[in-house]
Design an enzyme around this catalytic site. Structure first.
Site, mmCIF file in Angstrom:
data_model
loop_
_atom_site.group_PDB
_atom_site.id
_atom_site.type_symbol
_atom_site.label_atom_id
_atom_site.label_comp_id
_atom_site.label_asym_id
_atom_site.label_seq_id
_atom_site.Cartn_x
_atom_site.Cartn_y
_atom_site.Cartn_z
ATOM 1 N N LYS A 66 0.810 -1.239 0.000
ATOM 2 C CA LYS A 66 0.000 0.000 0.000
ATOM 3 C C LYS A 66 0.831 1.272 0.000
ATOM 4 C CE LYS A 66 -3.906 -2.218 2.349
ATOM 5 N NZ LYS A 66 -3.271 -3.484 2.761
HETATM 6 O O1 LIG Z 1 -9.276 -3.093 1.875
HETATM 7 C C1 LIG Z 1 -8.388 -3.851 2.250
HETATM 8 C C2 LIG Z 1 -7.130 -3.855 1.697
HETATM 9 C C3 LIG Z 1 -6.214 -4.773 2.119
HETATM 10 N N1 LIG Z 1 -6.514 -5.662 3.079
HETATM 11 C C4 LIG Z 1 -5.461 -6.639 3.485
HETATM 12 O O2 LIG Z 1 -5.916 -7.955 3.143
HETATM 13 C C5 LIG Z 1 -5.584 -8.859 4.184
HETATM 14 C C6 LIG Z 1 -6.863 -9.382 4.814
HETATM 15 O O3 LIG Z 1 -6.563 -10.384 5.759
HETATM 16 P P1 LIG Z 1 -7.720 -11.338 6.368
HETATM 17 O O4 LIG Z 1 -6.982 -12.162 7.362
HETATM 18 O O5 LIG Z 1 -8.279 -12.153 5.232
HETATM 19 O O6 LIG Z 1 -8.723 -10.441 6.991
HETATM 20 C C7 LIG Z 1 -4.700 -8.095 5.162
HETATM 21 O O7 LIG Z 1 -3.359 -8.254 4.776
HETATM 22 C C8 LIG Z 1 -5.133 -6.660 4.962
HETATM 23 O O8 LIG Z 1 -4.088 -5.738 5.247
HETATM 24 C C9 LIG Z 1 -7.756 -5.670 3.631
HETATM 25 O O9 LIG Z 1 -8.075 -6.482 4.520
HETATM 26 N N2 LIG Z 1 -8.677 -4.757 3.194
#
Ligand SMILES: O=c1ccn([C@@H]2O[C@H](COP(=O)(O)O)[C@@H](O)[C@H]2O)c(=O)[nH]1
Length: 278
Positions: free
Chosen positions: A96
């Protein structure tokens, strides 16, 4: 040179529409019986790569969980990226990044120049210094067959206040981002190389994703509460270009590799079913 959009299109056709995140949370390291240190991080990543690297279209390491261990953690990120590339999955680094254009050039070199130790297939980027400030990333990605996924409508509840704010032209901030990325992908076949991040948690927000012609990364599934069945509501007619993304939902099945593969197959089956209704 094959574009990222074409490579992603092929990977999804061969392996299915799924991105699995590598997010080595301290709690997950503990549940896996691993120490919360660089050795534990290394073991965690090796197990994930061994279990799923040869079966998932895209793997998305979350940079924060490597950076928290300093230079040795970043070293593990480098070796994890290498292992993933050798296993045949595309690597999307969730980092990001965003800044003024001259600094974005350095971020672009770090992640999208093939000579960099952190070179990946694609990165996530933040557009809040203006989508145009990300131009050096778009240019280097295009030059080397890479991709960039720009935040549009994030999965967290706090994102809405910024992303759904309405500008002078009547469009939301998110719609402006969507429209600018759509322009970059115009005419690309079979798929543009510039994606958006749109959370699976957000419901029907009325944003128009129909013209994006690029991949739509959908985090928020599993641990954050969204299900594959929610994808239709969020994405509507753009459903065929959605790349569903799970981290903790899959990683929670470890450290047993067969269990990690079973969890991956389960969520992939759910996503295939949800996207097949498109
Ligand atoms: O809008 C967003 C953008 C990035 N993320 C990232 O995705 C994963 C989600 O992890 P989970 O364990 O499936 O919840 C994490 O690395 C976030 O930084 C997001 O969740 N939402």
């Amino acid at each position: 040179m094959e574009t990222f959009g074409a490579r992603l299109h092929r990977a999804v056709a061969e392996r299915g529409p799924l991105c699995v995140g590598i997010d080595p949370h301290p709690g997950l390291l503990a549940r896996w019986g691993l120490p919360d240190d660089v050795e534990g991080l290394d073991r965690f990543c090796r197990i994930v790569v061994e279990a799923i690297g040869d079966r998932v279209a895209v793997v998305k390491p979350q940079s924060a969980f490597f950076e928290r261990f300093g230079s040795r953690g970043v070293g593990i990120l480098e070796s994890t990226i290498r292992q993933l590339r050798n296993s045949g999955s595309l690597v999307l680094l969730d980092v990001k990044r965003g800044d003024i254009g001259s600094t974005v050039s350095a971020y672009a070199s770090a992640y999208l120049d093939p000579s960099s130790p952190l070179y990946v297939d694609a990165v996530t980027a933040s557009p809040y210094l203006g989508v145009g400030s990300l131009a050096p990333m778009f240019e280097l990605a295009a030059a080397h067959g890479g991709g960039v996924f720009v935040l549009a409508l994030t999965s967290n509840p706090e994102g809405a206040a910024v992303q759904r704010a309405v500008g002078a032209d009547g469009r939301t901030v998110a719609q402006t981002v969507i429209d600018e990325i759509s322009q970059l992908n115009r005419g690309a076949e079979p798929l543009g190389s510039f994606g958006l991040v749109v959370g699976a948690t957000i419901g029907d927000t009325g944003h128009d994703l129909a013209a994006v012609n690029g991949p739509l990364l959908a985090p928020g599934l599993g641990a954050q509460g969204a299900t594959a069945a929610d994808l239709r509501t969020v994405f509507g007619s753009a459903l065929p270009t959605v790349l569903p993304s799970y981290s903790r939902e899959v990683l929670g099945a470890g450290p047993d590799e067969a269990a990690l593969r079973a969890a991956t197959d389960r969520v992939l089956g759910e996503c295939r079913a949800a996207l097949a209704t498109a």
